[in-house]
Design an enzyme around this catalytic site. Structure first.
Site, PDB file in Angstrom:
ATOM      1  N   PRO A   2     -19.534  49.937 -68.424  1.00 53.83           N
ATOM      2  CA  PRO A   2     -20.878  50.401 -68.139  1.00 53.83           C
ATOM      3  C   PRO A   2     -21.359  50.006 -66.745  1.00 53.83           C
ATOM      4  O   PRO A   2     -21.339  48.837 -66.383  1.00 53.83           O
ATOM      5  CB  PRO A   2     -21.743  49.756 -69.225  1.00 53.83           C
ATOM      6  CG  PRO A   2     -20.915  48.693 -69.819  1.00 53.83           C
ATOM      7  CD  PRO A   2     -19.500  48.899 -69.439  1.00 53.83           C
ATOM      8  N   GLU A   3     -21.744  50.987 -65.960  1.00 59.79           N
ATOM      9  CA  GLU A   3     -22.395  50.760 -64.684  1.00 59.79           C
ATOM     10  C   GLU A   3     -23.798  51.366 -64.806  1.00 59.79           C
ATOM     11  O   GLU A   3     -24.214  51.677 -65.921  1.00 59.79           O
ATOM     12  CB  GLU A   3     -21.565  51.383 -63.551  1.00 59.79           C
ATOM     13  CG  GLU A   3     -20.146  50.832 -63.530  1.00 59.79           C
ATOM     14  CD  GLU A   3     -19.270  51.410 -62.427  1.00 59.79           C
ATOM     15  OE1 GLU A   3     -19.805  51.771 -61.370  1.00 59.79           O
ATOM     16  OE2 GLU A   3     -18.040  51.489 -62.625  1.00 59.79           O
TER      17      GLU A   3
END
Length: 312
Positions: A2-3
């Site tokens: 996850p960014e």
DNA sequence: ACACTGCCCTGAAGGC
DNA sequence: TGCCTTCAGGGCAGTG
């Protein structure tokens, strides 16, 4: 992995269900999910139970649920539950009493005045993610602390993190002056969350590819024009990924309903080792770089040094 | 003060 | 078939 786009999909999915909801019960199944929480799990459970969530905010890859003050509910929030998904963390919205998720670490049972009884499940295979109760402290620039959070405050654990490039209060000028002073490779600098937040390995490779910049170019060697191009491409790639619901490779990243995003189909460089560059056809190269992988096109992304540096 | 390395962790995938 | 190694990598403590 996850960014910013993936975390924002989670935040915006959670927001309608948690805003105004009361935390009726807290179950910590694995204390490793509290590594950033000061104090024991029992305290975490006790301090959260009965509290009402005011809003869901995010800066970079950190998100938080601001807690309504006890007693004077019109006073500004002073505490929040801060979350970081790490490598493999998920925040899932489930019906009350739903069966345990694989790798479930923490469950919050909530009661929402409109949506009724729900469960927020924090699941995390690799346990790099965590939740913590943290103090909200004022932002130095008096701008709202993050997306989805209108108050000029931010959790203490997030305060050293730079604003992200989609934040209206992000300072392009500050970024330009920081880059101008750094000898480190531009890719390393992009991953430094105190310089610019929300960018991880995937979107760093994608933005550098789009801006035609070699990942190992010293940051200070970039022209102003190149920095501006890079910043524009970072914003473009983050916004496009957001619109597509985020990137997923291994089902570790999912939205609050457990669904994967579609951005993986749009990647130009990341994970495309040996496949043709969509721009010029040369095979994308993968190199090991600071214990990570960098993917780039050796033709489109050549190292260019300005004269002052080339002379040395 | 800054730059950089190593460590935390689990499960999938590949090699032999 | 099955065991072993490698890889994924965000953030931060620790080192130089």
């Amino acid at each position: 992995m996850p960014e910013l786009p993936e975390v924002e999909v989670v935040r915006s999915g959670l927001a309608p269900a948690v805003t105004g909801a009361m935390i009726a019960g807290v179950t910590v199944l694995d204390e490793r999910a509290l590594t950033r929480h000061p104090g024991p799990a029992a305290g975490f459970e006790a301090r959260l139970t009965g509290r009402t969530v005011q809003a869901a905010g995010r800066r970079g890859k950190f998100l938080w649920l601001a807690l309504e003050p006890e007693g004077d509910t019109s006073a500004p929030a002073t505490e929040a539950v801060v979350g970081h998904l790490g490598m493999s963390g998920q925040l899932l919205l489930r019906p009350a009493g739903a069966a345990p998720e694989r790798h479930e670490r923490i469950r919050l049972d909530i009661h929402h005045p409109v949506h009724g009884e729900l469960a927020i499940v924090f699941a995390d295979q690799r346990t790099f993610g965590s939740l913590a109760i943290d103090e909200l402290i004022p932002t130095p620039d008096a701008a709202p602390g993050g997306h989805g959070w209108g108050e000029a405050s931010v959790p203490r654990q997030v305060s050293h993190i730079a604003r992200d490039p989609l934040d209206p209060a992000f300072s392009d000028t500050r970024l330009r002056s920081l880059l101008a002073r750094k000898d480190s490779a531009i890719k390393r600098v992009l991953l430094d969350q105190t310089v610019v937040s929300g960018v991880g390995n995937i979107y760093a490779d994608e933005a550098l590819w789009a801006a035609r910049i070699h990942p190992e170019t010293p940051a200070k060697a970039l022209s102003t024009r190149a920095v501006n191009r890079l910043l524009a491409e970072i914003r473009a790639v983050l916004e496009k990924a957001l619109a597509e619901g985020g990137t997923s490779f291994d089902a570790q990243y999912v939205n609050v309903n457990g669904q994967a995003g579609y951005f993986a189909h749009s990647l130009n460089a990341y994970g495309r080792t040996g496949q043709p560059c969509p721009r010029c056809g040369r095979p994308i190269v993968r190199v090991s770089f600071m214990n990570r992988s960098s993917h780039y096109c050796p033709r489109c992304q050549r190292m260019r040094m300005p004269r002052p540096l080339r002379a040395a």
